[in-house]
Design a protein around this motif. Structure first.
Motif, mmCIF file in Angstrom:
data_model
loop_
_atom_site.group_PDB
_atom_site.id
_atom_site.type_symbol
_atom_site.label_atom_id
_atom_site.label_comp_id
_atom_site.label_asym_id
_atom_site.label_seq_id
_atom_site.Cartn_x
_atom_site.Cartn_y
_atom_site.Cartn_z
ATOM 1 N N LEU A 25 70.350 39.496 -35.726
ATOM 2 C CA LEU A 25 70.004 39.516 -34.300
ATOM 3 C C LEU A 25 68.842 38.552 -34.012
ATOM 4 O O LEU A 25 68.830 37.858 -32.989
ATOM 5 N N THR A 26 67.883 38.523 -34.916
ATOM 6 C CA THR A 26 66.736 37.635 -34.705
ATOM 7 C C THR A 26 67.178 36.167 -34.689
ATOM 8 O O THR A 26 66.764 35.374 -33.836
ATOM 9 N N LEU A 27 68.043 35.786 -35.666
ATOM 10 C CA LEU A 27 68.536 34.411 -35.717
ATOM 11 C C LEU A 27 69.355 34.058 -34.496
ATOM 12 O O LEU A 27 69.277 32.938 -33.975
ATOM 13 N N PHE A 28 70.139 35.047 -33.980
ATOM 14 C CA PHE A 28 70.959 34.795 -32.796
ATOM 15 C C PHE A 28 70.090 34.556 -31.576
ATOM 16 O O PHE A 28 70.341 33.652 -30.765
ATOM 17 N N ILE A 29 69.010 35.370 -31.427
ATOM 18 C CA ILE A 29 68.118 35.196 -30.282
ATOM 19 C C ILE A 29 67.416 33.842 -30.349
ATOM 20 O O ILE A 29 67.284 33.119 -29.348
ATOM 21 N N ILE A 30 66.964 33.459 -31.570
ATOM 22 C CA ILE A 30 66.270 32.175 -31.711
ATOM 23 C C ILE A 30 67.215 31.019 -31.397
ATOM 24 O O ILE A 30 66.860 30.048 -30.704
ATOM 25 N N TYR A 31 68.454 31.092 -31.855
ATOM 26 C CA TYR A 31 69.428 30.036 -31.591
ATOM 27 C C TYR A 31 69.708 29.917 -30.106
ATOM 28 O O TYR A 31 69.817 28.823 -29.548
ATOM 29 N N LEU A 33 67.704 30.758 -27.603
ATOM 30 C CA LEU A 33 66.553 30.172 -26.924
ATOM 31 C C LEU A 33 66.487 28.660 -27.142
ATOM 32 O O LEU A 33 66.086 27.905 -26.253
ATOM 33 N N ILE A 34 66.857 28.206 -28.348
ATOM 34 C CA ILE A 34 66.802 26.767 -28.622
ATOM 35 C C ILE A 34 67.861 26.011 -27.829
ATOM 36 O O ILE A 34 67.613 24.927 -27.285
ATOM 37 N N GLU A 35 69.044 26.595 -27.713
ATOM 38 C CA GLU A 35 70.135 25.916 -27.023
ATOM 39 C C GLU A 35 70.090 26.061 -25.522
ATOM 40 O O GLU A 35 70.852 25.422 -24.806
ATOM 41 N N HIS A 36 69.177 26.900 -24.990
ATOM 42 C CA HIS A 36 69.111 27.104 -23.543
ATOM 43 C C HIS A 36 68.599 25.850 -22.858
ATOM 44 O O HIS A 36 67.596 25.258 -23.288
ATOM 45 N N LYS A 37 69.266 25.377 -21.814
ATOM 46 C CA LYS A 37 68.929 24.160 -21.099
ATOM 47 C C LYS A 37 68.295 24.519 -19.753
ATOM 48 O O LYS A 37 68.787 25.398 -19.048
ATOM 49 N N THR A 38 67.239 23.776 -19.438
ATOM 50 C CA THR A 38 66.577 23.954 -18.145
ATOM 51 C C THR A 38 66.525 22.622 -17.431
ATOM 52 O O THR A 38 66.496 21.566 -18.049
ATOM 53 N N TYR A 39 66.508 22.657 -16.115
ATOM 54 C CA TYR A 39 66.491 21.455 -15.294
ATOM 55 C C TYR A 39 65.325 21.519 -14.325
ATOM 56 O O TYR A 39 64.996 22.603 -13.802
ATOM 57 N N GLU A 40 64.688 20.375 -14.099
ATOM 58 C CA GLU A 40 63.588 20.311 -13.148
ATOM 59 C C GLU A 40 64.134 20.320 -11.728
ATOM 60 O O GLU A 40 65.122 19.663 -11.427
ATOM 61 N N LYS A 41 63.455 21.058 -10.875
ATOM 62 C CA LYS A 41 63.854 21.141 -9.466
ATOM 63 C C LYS A 41 63.053 20.095 -8.691
ATOM 64 O O LYS A 41 61.849 20.245 -8.491
ATOM 65 N N ASN A 42 63.713 19.067 -8.295
ATOM 66 C CA ASN A 42 63.052 18.004 -7.531
ATOM 67 C C ASN A 42 63.164 18.284 -6.040
ATOM 68 O O ASN A 42 64.123 18.933 -5.560
ATOM 69 N N ASP A 43 62.211 17.721 -5.332
ATOM 70 C CA ASP A 43 62.225 17.888 -3.883
ATOM 71 C C ASP A 43 63.254 16.957 -3.288
ATOM 72 O O ASP A 43 63.173 15.746 -3.441
ATOM 73 N N LEU A 44 64.288 17.534 -2.664
ATOM 74 C CA LEU A 44 65.378 16.725 -2.113
ATOM 75 C C LEU A 44 64.912 15.839 -0.971
ATOM 76 O O LEU A 44 65.526 14.808 -0.674
#
Length: 242
Positions: A25-31, A33-44
């Protein structure tokens, strides 16, 4: 004493399984979190505007077609009229005089303008004994070129041995042991031995050697391309002082 807990239901028996499940479970959670992608919210509102413009159109010039007139016809060339000569017309003949001379006519040549040129004799340098085509022939030697070479060397050695004074080395006080003398001479176009030079441990030995070699008999000269030439020959002489 009675045991109150059931041995099969003790948690200590399942500790390894719980540890493995927790590790997975610990390895799955770490994997995750590493693969999670985030995007910056720019002002349109800050984005620029894009204007669509029609493609540039290149004006192609219109070429007017002109009528091409053929070049004016040139006037036909006039052909010269051929004049027919009548058979009765006389034609003057040209007489060509002969340039051949008669056998009876004498030819006079002015000999004062003729200059005699002396023919320069081709100078051929001496050829080493080892390179000569036809070696000089010592009196009494016969056979092919190789046999004549061997006979030449043998006869020179024998002649020198019969003439050389062995006691001369003792008289001039040479130390005991083997001594060497180097002799160089040439056989000229007439078969005579000339230009004898010697190098020895003593001056008297050199004089003796030059005298002996100079007294060699006349030989048949060596030839190169069928012509008699001078031949250079060198020989080392070894003798022992006791």
């Amino acid at each position: 004493m009675e045991v109150k807990k059931n041995p099969k239901k003790q948690l200590e028996n399942f500790s390894k399984i719980f540890f493995q499940i927790g590790l997975v479970l610990t390895l799955f959670i770490i994997y995750t979190l590493i693969e999670h992608k985030t995007y910056e919210k720019n002002d349109l509102k800050t984005l620029g505007t894009t204007n669509m413009v029609d493609e540039m159109q290149e004006d192609i010039p219109i070429i007017e077609m002109k009528d091409i007139k053929p070049p004016p016809k040139s006037a036909p060339t006039l052909v010269e009229k051929i004049k027919v000569v009548e058979d009765e017309m006389k034609v003057e003949e040209t007489i060509i005089e002969s340039t051949e001379t008669d056998e009876g006519d004498a030819i006079i040549i002015n000999t004062e303008d003729i200059v005699e040129v002396e023919e320069v004799e081709e100078v051929i340098e001496d050829i080493p004994f080892i390179l000569i085509e036809n070696v000089p022939v010592y009196p009494g030697c016969k056979g092919n070129n190789k046999e004549l070479k061997d006979c030449f060397t043998k006869k020179i050695t024998e002649y020198f041995g019969s003439k050389f004074d062995v006691n001369l080395a003792t008289e001039i006080g040479l130390t005991e042991g083997k001594k060497r003398i180097f002799v160089v001479f040439r056989i000229d176009k007439k078969g005579k031995v000339t230009d004898v030079k010697a190098r020895a441990p003593h001056r008297r030995l050199e004089t003796e050697v030059v005298s002996i070699i100079s007294s060699l008999p006349k030989m048949i000269p060596g030839k190169q391309r069928g012509r008699a030439v001078g031949v250079s020959y060198s020989i080392p002489i070894t003798f022992e002082v006791r």
